[in-house]
Design a protein around this motif. Structure first.
Motif, short mmCIF file in Angstrom:
data_model
loop_
_atom_site.label_atom_id
_atom_site.label_comp_id
_atom_site.label_asym_id
_atom_site.label_seq_id
_atom_site.Cartn_x
_atom_site.Cartn_y
_atom_site.Cartn_z
N MET A 900 12.74 85.27 48.77
CA MET A 900 12.67 86.50 48.80
C MET A 900 14.28 86.45 48.85
O MET A 900 14.62 87.29 48.52
CB MET A 900 12.08 87.43 50.64
N ASN A 901 15.19 85.26 49.14
CA ASN A 901 16.73 85.50 48.70
C ASN A 901 17.26 85.79 47.26
O ASN A 901 17.81 86.69 46.61
CB ASN A 901 17.19 84.37 48.82
N ALA A 902 16.18 84.57 46.07
CA ALA A 902 16.41 84.80 45.36
C ALA A 902 15.98 86.44 44.96
O ALA A 902 16.10 86.86 43.85
CB ALA A 902 15.35 83.81 44.39
N ALA A 903 14.75 86.63 45.18
CA ALA A 903 14.38 87.61 44.64
C ALA A 903 15.60 89.51 45.37
O ALA A 903 14.91 89.88 43.90
CB ALA A 903 12.51 88.45 45.92
N ARG A 904 16.06 88.68 46.47
CA ARG A 904 16.54 90.60 46.46
C ARG A 904 17.92 90.14 45.91
O ARG A 904 18.79 91.55 45.46
CB ARG A 904 17.45 90.23 47.71
#
Length: 966
Positions: A900-904
């Motif tokens: 999710m950090n990568a998606a953010r």
């Protein structure tokens, strides 16, 4: 002749809520008790109350009704409403008694603009104030007197604005205003001031109407509302006792002071100007003298007003002061300041020696002859004889002049033609000026050749044309002249409707009254100055909702935000006027209102205190200054003074440091961003792009930043160092690095090629702020700055009062030792956490043992009881299974968090891309953006699918362990 020590009076007067305050949803924070005490409640902290005691306290907030004659009266016996008659009974009659006894009397009204000073002094409509009631009853008492006596009443009316005196009974304006002279016998006096003899109240009423009209015209010319000027009415009352060869002389000064917010703002910014501030200093000095403090000088000479009121401030006068206050919570600070000032420097601490002013007719005759001889020999004394000669007589019938004919003609035209009514910040000056739009076409502007002669800032020689044809009235601006109708600027011919609101130039406001057939029984009072400004603000997109006033959970309005909106509305016309003055003086500046911290919060996530500020931009050099509300108001007064000199043809060349339009270059806060440190609690790296938001809540720039947990030597932690529970880090050393990589798309640098930026950053509650190196002329500068921080003993409190550095040169974010507060009887946060974990485990163990015991107790006779060792093994196996499940679940959540950090990061990058200005490049941009959206969607779907799959697997394995073997 005799004298006595006379204690001056200070009174508190509360008015009703204004329309602007009602529209803002404000609440009453004032209460009054026993007719003498005033209590104010802090809207931010309702439990906090402050009480002040005065000689009298008048309540007019509510509890009243309108009588048939239009006079406000008490609504019932339980109401504490104080009418104008009540105020006159307590104050006006005392003034009259003093005048008949031969004392000088002074009444001053003090307080913030809009608190009802003018209403108390002059009144409105049928509700006459103290001044007209005093004048009317004076002549009524003269009519009833019998005996060998003669009376003389003279009336003068002046206004003080920017230390210039304007005679409100004279239509001729003297450049620089009238001058204040000093005579050994008379003291300070105004040279050339017109003092008109009056034989009845009707003449005084007519003079007050004339003075009000001149004051309105003057305020339009000088662009100064009455709230920015002092008005002084002086009534000289002389009694001649022929049989006793004796005279009594009384001077009654009735003073409506300018708004007290100017004085408060001056104190805040340490500006010093003559006027109300000096007046305040005079009271302060006198109060200090009364309490025994050493005072070197009472600064009467520092101000025109304090010179004229010297007897009232510390001499031969009975002085009464009214502190007018607002009940609204959005005016809390100003109201509290007024009450504190009244308590600290109120007239109760000033003791004047009021003396009966008597003399013999022979001495007066000799003094008059001496004045004649002096006036012949000294031109400086000519002002004493410039006053109109005063006849001595008993009151006679009113002499009818041309005034009544002019009034009759005006009424006839009002009933026939559409017209413009002026709208002023002061209700006393609203509706005083009428401009009739007769049949045909007529021009309006500053030039004398226009049919409608207009004055004011931003009014051109030929500003607009009004056309009255076929029952329609049209208005057309000339060239690029500014005209606003109902809050919206117009560029071409526009039809006017009955009760349209028109603003000409920067802020000259008028209400259009249509043909008689269009008129009804409308209440024109609702279309006041506040209505104009609120409508103008709404058209510009400024509202209470935009400022976040209704953002509370309970839906109630935030008083601090309402106060900001109030300030915004009040400053909006002033900024327009300042821009117009700067334009005519060719200063090359542009001023605009901003709300500081409109979309910002502090590191804990709480909204910061909002405040109004003025952004000033030099259009040629692109230099920017940020002025506070107080600083802008003070500069505005200086601008008006300089502009007035410009209009009068004087030399306006001033040194740069004395120019109110100039400031030295200063640091400007562009915006702020917050990066949450939560990933560090799990020893996870974070890399993202964060937005810098300016005070408007808009993106100012993007910052590429990374936060990396590391070893004391600076080596980055790997995935194996990730912790499941942040409590594992408590009490241990923790190191991390903050890296500022690059700043992207800085609007500040796009607007000016010579500009530079510097970033300051602070870790949570760390007291010190760290700054990067300045960067000049680069829109997307590389920062490349990395700083390592250390917590020697990680805790849930990372506050650090002083800057400390470790032996490795890393910045500390905690104290060297965890502060145990056992001595104070409290438990530290980590102890509470450990205790909670122990209790939870104990509860789980107890529940397992209960289950084992239940199974053991239900066994039939003949069955062997299970041994303690198998029960312990079962308990141990259960713990192991549960620990395994929790570990698997934590790993799944960790993997999801990383994805999710990568998606953010992808999402923030996606937001940063802006459409190209070139239409030819628009299609490739749309294609690329679609691909980015597709990639982002796939990453998001994959992350969610993986989390769902991992959680399902953990649940299935846990269920399999709990099921009994077949």
């Amino acid at each position: 002749m005799w004298c006595e020590k006379m204690l001056c009076h200070w009174l508190s007067a509360l008015r009703t809520v204004s329309r602007r305050e009602k529209n803002s949803g404000s609440k009453c924070v004032i209460s009054m008790h026993s007719g003498t005490t005033t209590t104010i409640q802090d809207p931010k902290n309702p439990e906090q109350r402050k009480t002040f005691t005065f000689d009298l306290a008048y309540w007019s907030h509510d509890g009243f009704q309108k009588g048939q004659d239009g006079v406000f009266i008490s609504a019932g016996p339980s109401s504490q409403f104080a009418s104008q008659k009540d105020v006159f009974h307590d104050l006006g009659r005392g003034i009259l008694d003093s005048a008949w006894q031969g004392y000088n009397a002074t009444l001053l009204a003090y307080g913030q603009t809009g608190t009802g000073k003018s209403y108390s002094m002059i009144g409105f409509g049928a509700n006459k104030g103290i001044i007209p009631n005093v004048c009317e009853e004076l002549f009524q008492a003269i009519e009833k007197r019998e005996g060998n006596e003669e009376y003389q009443v003279t009336f003068s009316m002046l206004e003080i604005y920017n230390e210039q005196i304007r005679d409100l009974l004279s239509r001729t304006k003297k450049p620089g205003g009238l001058k204040v002279r000093k005579d050994k016998q008379l003291g300070f006096y105004v040279d050339g001031l017109k003092s008109v003899p009056c034989e009845n109240y009707a003449q005084i009423e007519r003079l007050m109407e004339q003075g009000t009209k001149i004051r309105t015209t003057a305020s339009t010319n000088m662009n100064a509302s009455s709230s920015r000027s002092h008005m002084v009415i002086t009534i000289q009352f002389k009694q001649v006792f022929l049989d006793r060869d004796l005279t009594k002389q009384s001077s009654i000064n009735l003073v409506d002071l300018e708004g007290s917010e100017r004085e408060a703002d001056f104190f805040l910014t340490y500006f010093f100007l003559a006027g109300c501030l000096v007046f305040s200093f005079s009271f302060s000095a006198l109060a200090d003298a009364a309490t025994g403090r050493r005072v070197l000088h009472v600064p009467y000479r520092d101000s025109v007003l304090t010179k004229l009121l010297q007897p009232a401030l510390g001499g031969n006068s009975r002085t009464t002061l009214i502190a007018a206050i607002s009940p609204a919570d959005i005016c809390y600070e100003e109201t509290l300041s007024t009450l504190r000032y009244a308590e600290r420097y109120g007239a109760k601490k000033i003791h004047n020696k009021a003396v009966v002013n008597t003399s013999t007719l022979m001495r007066e005759s000799e003094a008059e002859n001496n004045k004649v001889r002096l006036s012949r020999g000294n031109s400086r004394m000519a002002g004493k004889r410039s006053q109109e000669s005063v006849p001595w007589s008993r009151p006679a019938a009113r002499r009818l002049g041309t005034g009544w004919r002019e009034g009759l003609a005006e009424r006839q035209m009002t009933e026939t033609f559409p017209h413009l009514l002026n709208v002023n910040e002061d209700p006393q000056l609203t509706g005083v000026l009428k401009y009739f739009i007769q049949n045909g076409s007529c021009d309006a502007g500053r030039a004398a050749s226009n049919a409608i002669l207009l004055q004011g800032l931003g009014i051109s020689d030929k500003h607009a044309s009004f056309t009255n044809l076929d029952g329609k009235v049209m208005v057309t601006p000339h060239s690029k002249c500014k005209i606003v109708v109902n809050g919206v600027p117009i560029m071409g011919k526009t039809k006017l409707q009955h009760l349209d609101r028109i603003i000409l130039g920067s802020n000259s406001s008028y209400l259009y009254v249509g043909f008689p057939s269009e008129r009804g029984s409308e209440d024109l009072n609702r279309l006041d100055y506040d209505f104009f400004q609120l409508e103008r603000a709404a058209a510009e997109g400024v509202s209470v909702d935009k400022l976040g006033a209704t953002g509370r959970r309970d839906g109630s309005a935030d008083p601090s935000v309402l106060a900001v909106f109030q300030d915004y509305i009040k400053l909006m016309p002033l900024v327009a006027e300042a821009n117009q003055m700067g334009e005519e003086l060719e200063k090359g500046l542009r001023m605009e209102l901003k709300v500081k911290n409109l979309a910002s919060s502090d590191p804990r996530g709480y909204d910061l205190q909002k405040e109004v500020m003025v952004k000033v931009t030099h259009q040629r050099t692109h230099e920017v200054w940020i002025w506070s509300k107080a600083k802008f108001i003070n500069r505005k007064f200086l601008m008006e003074e300089l502009y007035q000199r410009f209009l009068e043809g004087e030399d306006i060349c001033v040194a740069q440091e004395d120019d109110p339009f100039w400031d030295p270059v200063e640091v400007v806060h562009l915006g702020s961003a917050h990066v949450w440190l939560q990933p560090l609690a799990y020893c996870m790296k974070l890399e993202e792009q964060v937005e810098f938001l300016n005070c408007d809540g808009l993106e100012e720039a993007m910052l590429h930043i990374h936060m990396t947990p590391c070893s004391p030597a600076g080596q980055a932690c790997g995935e194996d160092d990730v912790v499941i529970d942040p409590l594992e880090l408590l009490g241990k050393r923790m190191d991390f690095q903050i890296g500022l990589v690059r700043c992207l798309g800085i609007k500040w640098l796009k607007e000016g090629a010579e500009r530079g930026i510097q970033m300051g950053y602070r870790i949570y509650d760390l007291s010190s702020t760290f700054y990067t190196k300045p960067v000049w002329k680069i829109v997307n500068p590389q920062i490349e700055e990395t700083v390592q921080f250390t917590a020697l003993n990680a805790s849930q409190d990372c506050s650090q009062p002083d800057l400390m550095v470790t032996s490795e040169g890393h910045i500390m974010v905690d104290a060297q030792k965890i502060s145990t507060v056992m001595d104070t009887g409290q438990t530290t946060s980590n102890q509470v956490s450990e205790l909670y974990v122990k209790l939870l485990k104990l509860e789980q163990e107890t529940e397992l043992l209960r289950n084992v015991n239940r199974k053991a107790g239900s066994a039939q006779q003949g069955e062997r009881q299970p041994a303690r060792l198998p029960a312990a093994r079962e308990l141990s196996r259960t713990y192991a299974q549960r620990a395994g499940s929790e570990t698997e679940l934590a790993r799944a959540l960790k993997a999801f968090y990383q994805s999710m950090n990568a998606a953010r990061g992808q999402f923030l990058t996606l937001r940063h891309y802006k459409p190209p200005e070139d239409d030819a490049m628009l299609w490739p941009f749309v294609h690329q953006q679609s691909q980015r959206l597709k990639d982002f969607g796939q990453l998001l779907e994959a992350s969610l699918w993986r989390l769902k799959s991992d959680v399902g697997r953990v649940v299935r394995e846990k269920r399999a362990r709990l099921l009994p073997p077949e």
